[in-house]
Design a protein around this motif. Structure first.
Motif, mmCIF file in Angstrom:
data_model
loop_
_atom_site.group_PDB
_atom_site.id
_atom_site.type_symbol
_atom_site.label_atom_id
_atom_site.label_comp_id
_atom_site.label_asym_id
_atom_site.label_seq_id
_atom_site.Cartn_x
_atom_site.Cartn_y
_atom_site.Cartn_z
ATOM 1 N N PRO A 213 -32.301 -25.114 -41.298
ATOM 2 C CA PRO A 213 -31.228 -24.609 -42.152
ATOM 3 C C PRO A 213 -30.667 -25.665 -43.103
ATOM 4 O O PRO A 213 -30.184 -25.333 -44.184
ATOM 5 C CB PRO A 213 -30.160 -24.150 -41.150
ATOM 6 C CG PRO A 213 -30.891 -23.918 -39.880
ATOM 7 C CD PRO A 213 -32.029 -24.892 -39.869
ATOM 8 N N SER A 214 -30.766 -26.956 -42.724
ATOM 9 C CA SER A 214 -30.223 -27.992 -43.607
ATOM 10 C C SER A 214 -31.271 -28.497 -44.593
ATOM 11 O O SER A 214 -31.002 -29.402 -45.387
ATOM 12 C CB SER A 214 -29.698 -29.159 -42.762
ATOM 13 O OG SER A 214 -30.779 -29.765 -42.076
ATOM 14 N N GLY A 215 -32.471 -27.946 -44.517
ATOM 15 C CA GLY A 215 -33.513 -28.344 -45.470
ATOM 16 C C GLY A 215 -34.293 -29.581 -45.058
ATOM 17 O O GLY A 215 -35.131 -30.070 -45.817
ATOM 18 N N GLY A 216 -34.048 -30.104 -43.873
ATOM 19 C CA GLY A 216 -34.731 -31.315 -43.423
ATOM 20 C C GLY A 216 -36.171 -31.043 -43.014
ATOM 21 O O GLY A 216 -36.571 -29.887 -42.839
ATOM 22 N N PRO A 217 -36.960 -32.116 -42.863
ATOM 23 C CA PRO A 217 -38.360 -31.935 -42.438
ATOM 24 C C PRO A 217 -38.435 -31.490 -40.980
ATOM 25 O O PRO A 217 -37.590 -31.871 -40.160
ATOM 26 C CB PRO A 217 -38.972 -33.331 -42.628
ATOM 27 C CG PRO A 217 -37.803 -34.266 -42.530
ATOM 28 C CD PRO A 217 -36.612 -33.531 -43.064
ATOM 29 N N LEU A 218 -39.432 -30.704 -40.672
ATOM 30 C CA LEU A 218 -39.626 -30.204 -39.306
ATOM 31 C C LEU A 218 -40.606 -31.103 -38.560
ATOM 32 O O LEU A 218 -41.397 -31.810 -39.193
ATOM 33 C CB LEU A 218 -40.155 -28.767 -39.350
ATOM 34 C CG LEU A 218 -39.158 -27.736 -39.877
ATOM 35 C CD1 LEU A 218 -39.849 -26.402 -40.129
ATOM 36 C CD2 LEU A 218 -38.009 -27.562 -38.890
ATOM 37 N N PRO A 219 -40.574 -31.075 -37.211
ATOM 38 C CA PRO A 219 -41.525 -31.898 -36.446
ATOM 39 C C PRO A 219 -42.980 -31.585 -36.806
ATOM 40 O O PRO A 219 -43.326 -30.444 -37.124
ATOM 41 C CB PRO A 219 -41.229 -31.513 -34.990
ATOM 42 C CG PRO A 219 -39.808 -31.055 -35.007
ATOM 43 C CD PRO A 219 -39.611 -30.382 -36.332
ATOM 44 N N ALA A 220 -43.809 -32.639 -36.759
ATOM 45 C CA ALA A 220 -45.217 -32.507 -37.138
ATOM 46 C C ALA A 220 -45.980 -31.652 -36.137
ATOM 47 O O ALA A 220 -45.555 -31.477 -34.988
ATOM 48 C CB ALA A 220 -45.845 -33.889 -37.232
ATOM 49 N N TRP A 221 -47.104 -31.112 -36.552
ATOM 50 C CA TRP A 221 -47.969 -30.319 -35.674
ATOM 51 C C TRP A 221 -49.409 -30.476 -36.147
ATOM 52 O O TRP A 221 -49.672 -30.977 -37.237
ATOM 53 C CB TRP A 221 -47.542 -28.854 -35.657
ATOM 54 C CG TRP A 221 -47.548 -28.168 -37.001
ATOM 55 C CD1 TRP A 221 -46.602 -28.264 -37.980
ATOM 56 C CD2 TRP A 221 -48.570 -27.300 -37.510
ATOM 57 N NE1 TRP A 221 -46.963 -27.506 -39.066
ATOM 58 C CE2 TRP A 221 -48.163 -26.896 -38.796
ATOM 59 C CE3 TRP A 221 -49.767 -26.808 -37.011
ATOM 60 C CZ2 TRP A 221 -48.921 -26.035 -39.594
ATOM 61 C CZ3 TRP A 221 -50.529 -25.940 -37.785
ATOM 62 C CH2 TRP A 221 -50.094 -25.556 -39.068
ATOM 63 N N GLN A 222 -50.339 -30.035 -35.298
ATOM 64 C CA GLN A 222 -51.764 -30.111 -35.596
ATOM 65 C C GLN A 222 -52.367 -28.709 -35.556
ATOM 66 O O GLN A 222 -51.828 -27.819 -34.900
ATOM 67 C CB GLN A 222 -52.486 -30.978 -34.558
ATOM 68 C CG GLN A 222 -51.982 -32.412 -34.479
ATOM 69 C CD GLN A 222 -52.275 -33.188 -35.751
ATOM 70 O OE1 GLN A 222 -53.318 -32.976 -36.364
ATOM 71 N NE2 GLN A 222 -51.356 -34.050 -36.146
ATOM 72 N N PRO A 223 -53.497 -28.487 -36.246
ATOM 73 C CA PRO A 223 -54.124 -27.157 -36.194
ATOM 74 C C PRO A 223 -54.338 -26.689 -34.757
ATOM 75 O O PRO A 223 -54.777 -27.463 -33.899
ATOM 76 C CB PRO A 223 -55.464 -27.377 -36.904
ATOM 77 C CG PRO A 223 -55.183 -28.484 -37.868
ATOM 78 C CD PRO A 223 -54.221 -29.406 -37.151
ATOM 79 N N GLY A 224 -54.017 -25.431 -34.499
ATOM 80 C CA GLY A 224 -54.139 -24.857 -33.161
ATOM 81 C C GLY A 224 -52.802 -24.789 -32.438
ATOM 82 O O GLY A 224 -52.699 -24.157 -31.386
ATOM 83 N N ALA A 225 -51.774 -25.450 -32.987
ATOM 84 C CA ALA A 225 -50.474 -25.500 -32.301
ATOM 85 C C ALA A 225 -49.746 -24.153 -32.387
ATOM 86 O O ALA A 225 -49.997 -23.350 -33.286
ATOM 87 C CB ALA A 225 -49.602 -26.589 -32.913
ATOM 88 N N HIS A 226 -48.844 -23.945 -31.432
ATOM 89 C CA HIS A 226 -48.034 -22.733 -31.454
ATOM 90 C C HIS A 226 -46.559 -23.088 -31.328
ATOM 91 O O HIS A 226 -46.194 -24.183 -30.884
ATOM 92 C CB HIS A 226 -48.437 -21.768 -30.327
ATOM 93 C CG HIS A 226 -48.164 -22.307 -28.961
ATOM 94 N ND1 HIS A 226 -49.118 -22.967 -28.211
ATOM 95 C CD2 HIS A 226 -47.040 -22.310 -28.214
ATOM 96 C CE1 HIS A 226 -48.593 -23.346 -27.069
ATOM 97 N NE2 HIS A 226 -47.325 -22.962 -27.029
#
Ligand code: FES
Length: 368
Positions: free
Chosen positions: A76-89
């Motif tokens: 909601p504050s526009g900040g970056p979200l935690p990273a993820w890799q293909p296949g993640a849920h």
């Protein structure tokens, strides 16, 4: 593997055999008998603090295909979200409190938002209907950080097989394969063209590597051999779709090498729905110390039986890895079959009834 061998679990690991499960049950009983004090953690080892849940807002919603919507979620504050890799849920907590897992279908390089796609299943457990009916732009919800039980290993040659909405974890894999110059093919199967989400996005990646295959044009569902015929030589196979599709692919793989004359291949898969029950025996569950006793047949899960009496009992993965269905065991010798609970949690009485069972004739008394 022989044709009668059931598929491995969600993570592609082979199932435990009967002897190992008995051994684990004995160990669990021993651990339970020891009780908590001996199992306490080393006090010098710092406790890992659970990360706080993510607060997310729905930023866009669009219709992707028949009965399928896509949601973009952001901080909601526009900040970056935690990273993820293909296949993640992503494990979402819906407004009703239900928890559901949805594969991330966007680009891991885009940290500004997460993208999920959800098919409406009126006959399902209610999660997809709730997403369709209540999640519009501006809706707030919480989620656990992305986790990956279906990791992409970027082998030199890969075949990606998607059944319907099973395209969601495979699309980021195709993007990754294209980015790294791998020899990849993707086959997306479904009832008809209007049920296949992301067809344009897939073709834009490389139209020569993507096959869209519909039952209405081909007179029925494909065989496993037909799907594997698209594999580059010696490819690793990644498959996400309904159980019959996974079984067909696995049986075809057991029958020979992938790709013309190539070496054997590894199969990585993610399954929709409940894990198959292997070596199930009939047992019983009692609802509280003085409650009714319900029979659990050999071919049904305790969770399914419990939900007939307690329809509000929460669940999500139905495969023993999310922990949503956790209940407290008051008495009885359990056969823990989950992949989540620690020995300490089991000793303290936790049980996941979506997969865990008991030996024939035993009764598990549950605090539900
Ligand atoms: S529903 Fe996920 S562990 Fe039981």
């Amino acid at each position: 593997m022989d044709l009668l061998t059931p598929p491995p679990d969600l993570y592609g690991r082979p199932r435990q055999d009967r002897f190992l499960r008995r051994l684990t049950a004995i160990q669990d009983r021993y651990v339970q008998a020891l009780g908590g004090p001996l199992l306490r953690r080393n006090p010098r080892r710092p406790l890992s603090r659970p990360l706080p849940p993510l607060q997310l807002v729905v930023t866009t919603r669009r219709q992707l295909a028949a009965d399928v919507i896509e949601l973009q979620l952001a901080d909601p504050s526009g900040g970056p979200l935690p990273a993820w890799q293909p296949g993640a849920h992503l494990r979402l907590v819906l407004p009703s409190g239900r928890e559901r897992h949805y594969s991330l279908s966007g680009d891991p390089a885009d940290r500004a938002g997460y993208r999920i796609a959800v098919r409406r299943l009126p006959e399902g457990g209610g999660g997809s209907v709730e997403v369709h009916d209540t999640l519009h732009p501006g809706a707030r919800l919480t989620a656990r950080r992305p986790r990956n039980g279906f990791a992409f290993c970027a082998e030199p040659a890969v075949l990606l097989l998607a059944g319907g909405i099973g395209i969601t974890p495979l699309l980021p894999m195709a993007r990754e394969a294209q980015r790294h110059g791998l020899d990849w093919r993707l086959v997306h199967v479904g009832r008809s063209a209007d049920t296949l989400p992301y067809a344009d996005e897939l073709r834009a990646l490389d139209p020569h590597r993507v096959v869209l295959r519909t039952d209405d044009e081909h007179g029925g569902v494909p065989t496993g051999a037909e799907l594997l015929a698209h594999a580059p030589r010696g490819a690793a196979v990644y498959c996400c779709g309904p159980a019959p599709m996974l079984t067909a692919v696995q049986r075809a793989l057991d029958g020979g090498p992938v790709g013309a004359g190539g070496p054997g291949a590894s199969l990585h898969f993610e399954r929709f729905g409940a894990a198959p029950i292997t070596d199930g025996e009939p047992f019983a569950v009692r609802l509280g110390a003085d409650g009714p006793t319900l029979d659990v047949p050999a071919d049904r899960s305790a969770l399914d039986v419990l939900r007939e009496a307690r329809p509000d009992l929460p669940y999500s993965c139905h495969q023993g890895f999310c922990g949503t269905c956790e209940v407290r065991l008051l008495a009885g010798p359990p056969d823990h079959r989950d992949r989540r609970l620690t020995p300490e949690q089991r000793a303290a009485g936790s049980l996941l009834p979506c997969v865990s069972r008991a030996a024939e004739g035993e009764t598990l008394v549950l605090d539900v």
